[in-house]
Design a protein around this motif. Structure first.
Motif, PDB file in Angstrom:
ATOM      1  N   THR A 249       0.849  -1.186   0.000  1.00 59.03           N
ATOM      2  CA  THR A 249       0.000   0.000   0.000  1.00 59.03           C
ATOM      3  C   THR A 249       0.882   1.233   0.000  1.00 59.03           C
ATOM      4  OG1 THR A 249      -1.689  -1.155   1.317  1.00 59.03           O
ATOM      5  CG2 THR A 249      -1.832   1.244   1.205  1.00 59.03           C
ATOM      6  N   ARG A 250       0.709   2.100  -0.973  1.00 61.08           N
ATOM      7  CA  ARG A 250       1.428   3.377  -1.003  1.00 61.08           C
ATOM      8  C   ARG A 250       0.497   4.469  -0.464  1.00 61.08           C
ATOM      9  NH1 ARG A 250       2.783   0.886  -6.037  1.00 61.08           N
ATOM     10  NH2 ARG A 250       4.978   0.232  -6.028  1.00 61.08           N
ATOM     11  N   TYR A 251       1.043   5.361   0.330  1.00 59.41           N
ATOM     12  CA  TYR A 251       0.211   6.384   0.959  1.00 59.41           C
ATOM     13  C   TYR A 251       0.871   7.752   0.886  1.00 59.41           C
ATOM     14  CZ  TYR A 251       3.406   6.508   4.937  1.00 59.41           C
ATOM     15  OH  TYR A 251       4.518   6.665   5.725  1.00 59.41           O
ATOM     16  N   ARG A 252       0.041   8.785   1.002  1.00 60.58           N
ATOM     17  CA  ARG A 252       0.547  10.152   1.177  1.00 60.58           C
ATOM     18  C   ARG A 252      -0.459  10.924   2.006  1.00 60.58           C
ATOM     19  NH1 ARG A 252      -1.073  14.222  -2.869  1.00 60.58           N
ATOM     20  NH2 ARG A 252      -2.670  13.334  -4.251  1.00 60.58           N
ATOM     21  N   THR A 253       0.034  11.715   2.931  1.00 55.66           N
ATOM     22  CA  THR A 253      -0.819  12.520   3.793  1.00 55.66           C
ATOM     23  C   THR A 253      -1.300  13.748   3.029  1.00 55.66           C
ATOM     24  OG1 THR A 253       0.383  11.789   5.767  1.00 55.66           O
ATOM     25  CG2 THR A 253      -0.960  13.779   5.967  1.00 55.66           C
ATOM     26  N   LEU A 254      -2.614  13.913   2.971  1.00 55.57           N
ATOM     27  CA  LEU A 254      -3.198  15.067   2.292  1.00 55.57           C
ATOM     28  C   LEU A 254      -3.424  16.225   3.255  1.00 55.57           C
ATOM     29  CD1 LEU A 254      -5.869  13.257   0.056  1.00 55.57           C
ATOM     30  CD2 LEU A 254      -3.517  13.885  -0.532  1.00 55.57           C
ATOM     31  N   ARG A 255      -3.853  15.905   4.465  1.00 57.76           N
ATOM     32  CA  ARG A 255      -4.079  16.929   5.483  1.00 57.76           C
ATOM     33  C   ARG A 255      -3.750  16.344   6.846  1.00 57.76           C
ATOM     34  NH1 ARG A 255     -10.037  19.324   4.644  1.00 57.76           N
ATOM     35  NH2 ARG A 255      -9.320  20.708   6.311  1.00 57.76           N
ATOM     36  N   ALA A 256      -3.054  17.138   7.663  1.00 55.52           N
ATOM     37  CA  ALA A 256      -2.754  16.755   9.040  1.00 55.52           C
ATOM     38  C   ALA A 256      -3.545  17.672   9.966  1.00 55.52           C
ATOM     39  CB  ALA A 256      -1.258  16.890   9.316  1.00 55.52           C
ATOM     40  N   LEU A 257      -4.373  17.088  10.812  1.00 56.25           N
ATOM     41  CA  LEU A 257      -5.297  17.848  11.643  1.00 56.25           C
ATOM     42  C   LEU A 257      -4.851  17.825  13.104  1.00 56.25           C
ATOM     43  CD1 LEU A 257      -8.578  16.594   9.962  1.00 56.25           C
ATOM     44  CD2 LEU A 257      -7.374  18.734   9.536  1.00 56.25           C
TER      45      LEU A 257
ATOM     46  N   PRO B 226     -18.846  10.201   0.685  1.00 60.11           N
ATOM     47  CA  PRO B 226     -20.241  10.491   1.008  1.00 60.11           C
ATOM     48  C   PRO B 226     -20.373  11.511   2.126  1.00 60.11           C
ATOM     49  CG  PRO B 226     -19.602   8.359   1.893  1.00 60.11           C
ATOM     50  CD  PRO B 226     -18.460   8.826   1.047  1.00 60.11           C
ATOM     51  N   ALA B 227     -21.608  11.897   2.380  1.00 63.66           N
ATOM     52  CA  ALA B 227     -21.882  13.004   3.311  1.00 63.66           C
ATOM     53  C   ALA B 227     -21.364  12.737   4.716  1.00 63.66           C
ATOM     54  CB  ALA B 227     -23.378  13.287   3.343  1.00 63.66           C
ATOM     55  N   ASP B 228     -21.476  11.505   5.215  1.00 59.58           N
ATOM     56  CA  ASP B 228     -21.042  11.253   6.594  1.00 59.58           C
ATOM     57  C   ASP B 228     -19.536  11.431   6.743  1.00 59.58           C
ATOM     58  OD1 ASP B 228     -20.370   8.951   5.154  1.00 59.58           O
ATOM     59  OD2 ASP B 228     -20.890   7.575   6.796  1.00 59.58           O
ATOM     60  N   PHE B 229     -18.774  10.995   5.745  1.00 61.35           N
ATOM     61  CA  PHE B 229     -17.317  11.146   5.758  1.00 61.35           C
ATOM     62  C   PHE B 229     -16.954  12.635   5.703  1.00 61.35           C
ATOM     63  CE2 PHE B 229     -13.234   8.946   4.606  1.00 61.35           C
ATOM     64  CZ  PHE B 229     -12.460  10.075   4.354  1.00 61.35           C
ATOM     65  N   GLN B 230     -17.607  13.374   4.798  1.00 63.64           N
ATOM     66  CA  GLN B 230     -17.300  14.788   4.660  1.00 63.64           C
ATOM     67  C   GLN B 230     -17.689  15.581   5.910  1.00 63.64           C
ATOM     68  OE1 GLN B 230     -17.941  16.747   0.859  1.00 63.64           O
ATOM     69  NE2 GLN B 230     -18.626  14.810  -0.029  1.00 63.64           N
ATOM     70  N   ALA B 231     -18.798  15.199   6.537  1.00 65.34           N
ATOM     71  CA  ALA B 231     -19.218  15.886   7.765  1.00 65.34           C
ATOM     72  C   ALA B 231     -18.223  15.641   8.892  1.00 65.34           C
ATOM     73  CB  ALA B 231     -20.616  15.421   8.171  1.00 65.34           C
ATOM     74  N   LEU B 232     -17.726  14.413   8.986  1.00 61.66           N
ATOM     75  CA  LEU B 232     -16.726  14.106  10.007  1.00 61.66           C
ATOM     76  C   LEU B 232     -15.455  14.909   9.779  1.00 61.66           C
ATOM     77  CD1 LEU B 232     -15.649  12.453  12.393  1.00 61.66           C
ATOM     78  CD2 LEU B 232     -15.027  10.659  10.748  1.00 61.66           C
ATOM     79  N   LEU B 233     -14.990  14.947   8.527  1.00 63.42           N
ATOM     80  CA  LEU B 233     -13.789  15.712   8.218  1.00 63.42           C
ATOM     81  C   LEU B 233     -13.977  17.190   8.536  1.00 63.42           C
ATOM     82  CD1 LEU B 233     -10.969  15.966   6.988  1.00 63.42           C
ATOM     83  CD2 LEU B 233     -12.047  16.051   4.724  1.00 63.42           C
ATOM     84  N   ALA B 234     -15.127  17.736   8.194  1.00 60.82           N
ATOM     85  CA  ALA B 234     -15.401  19.148   8.470  1.00 60.82           C
ATOM     86  C   ALA B 234     -15.437  19.421   9.967  1.00 60.82           C
ATOM     87  CB  ALA B 234     -16.729  19.559   7.824  1.00 60.82           C
ATOM     88  N   CYS B 235     -16.039  18.503  10.734  1.00 64.52           N
ATOM     89  CA  CYS B 235     -16.122  18.686  12.186  1.00 64.52           C
ATOM     90  C   CYS B 235     -14.742  18.673  12.824  1.00 64.52           C
ATOM     91  CB  CYS B 235     -17.008  17.592  12.779  1.00 64.52           C
ATOM     92  SG  CYS B 235     -17.250  17.724  14.568  1.00 64.52           S
TER      93      CYS B 235
END
Length: 326
Positions: free
Chosen positions: A214-222, A308-317
């Motif tokens: 699995t190759r990964y890259r961090t898009l955002r660090a919160l 989907p909306a639940d994922f985006q809402a969690l990220l926004a929160c």
């Protein structure tokens, strides 16, 4: 019922195995399927019924293939909503919602994606192996959302399955995981097999597992607590992203199998974000990108879909509350 197929063999085709030639010229039936049709008496050379898949082709001979009507698949057709991103006579690309099981199995006899596809395609589904059913090329876990490709014909299923096995497919996922990955970009290269202490789980194994990358890259660090990560699969093992991230100390938010306790990183979030992250009811994983070559036209196809909306809402929160503490 599919119309009969007829072919007058050319001199250049003479001497080939009849099953190999018919599979190549029909285009929508695999060689295995053609063999079965021959053995069942559905292929004629002139008036003679052929029974040998290895029978050599005769120049100038008329070959006729009849296709028995596909029997109904065992799963029932059920009207279940899903988003179609692309569809033609060979395949369908869709956005699977979280919570939808892909294939009927013990404990999930119906209400699956296969049931939904049978209802969506109806009689337009040619069938796989003489049965009117979709060809599942790859799977997503029940609670993982995102893009899938499903074959409608045997030929499409065979070609797509071969491309997946040969790693000739682009697959990218978005994941929310606990903590900060170090380095921010890299790869997990650990063989995956059944967890010897819990057969319902997978684990990175020193021996007895299958290679997994699995190759990964961090898009955002919160705020040091949560990372939005893009993961690209070079292999396709069961629970691969979930296992690799958990093994590296960064389990997915909401993962009911590989998140064993509330991580210490949760203390770095504000009260609202922390509670939202802890209470998220599924693994925060979305199949966001899928690219492959069309099995018949050889056209490159690539699809992207936002979470989907639940994922985006969690990220926004988490983003909105990551700087405050209770």
């Amino acid at each position: 019922m599919q119309a009969p197929f007829q072919l007058v063999a050319s001199p250049e085709q003479a001497g080939q195995r009849i099953d190999r030639l018919l599979a190549a010229v029909i285009g929508t039936a695999s060689r295995t399927r053609v063999k079965a049709l021959i053995l069942d008496g559905h292929v004629r050379r002139g008036e003679a019924v052929l029974r040998d898949p290895a029978d050599p082709v005769r120049a100038g001979a008329l070959y006729c293939v009849t296709f028995p009507e596909a029997i109904a698949a065992r799963p029932d057709a059920q009207a279940i909503d899903f988003s179609v991103l692309y569809e033609d006579a060979d395949l369908i690309v869709l956005d699977k919602p979280a919570g939808l099981v892909v294939h009927p199995a013990p404990g999930n006899a119906d209400g699956t994606l296969v049931n939904a596809l049978l209802a969506h395609c109806g009689d337009a589904l040619p069938g796989i192996g003489g049965e009117r059913r979709p060809g599942i090329v790859h799977r997503l876990d029940k609670d993982t959302s995102g893009i899938m490709v499903v074959a409608k014909t045997e030929a499409a299923l065979a070609a797509l399955s071969a491309d997946f096995a040969a790693r000739n497919v682009e697959r990218a996922y978005l994941a929310l995981c606990w903590g900060m990955l170090s380095p921010a970009s890299g790869e997990f290269d650990g063989a995956i097999g059944r967890d010897p202490s819990n057969r319902k789980r997978m684990a990175v194994r020193a021996s007895g597992g299958k290679p997994a990358l699995t190759r990964y890259r961090t898009l955002r660090a919160l705020h040091g607590a949560v990372s939005l990560v893009e993961c690209r699969l070079a292999t396709g093992r069961t629970h691969q992203i979930r296992v690799h991230l958990a093994h590296g100390g960064h389990p997915l938010l909401g993962d009911p199998v590989y998140l064993r306790r509330v991580p210490a990183a949760a203390r770095l979030l504000g009260a609202a974000a922390r509670q939202a992250a802890i209470d998220f009811p599924r693994q925060a994983l979305h199949a966001a990108t899928l690219g492959f070559t069309h099995p018949r036209t050889c056209e490159p196809l690539r699809f992207e879909r936002r979470p989907p909306a639940d994922f985006q809402a969690l990220l926004a929160c988490i983003t909105a509350n990551s700087d405050g503490h209770s």
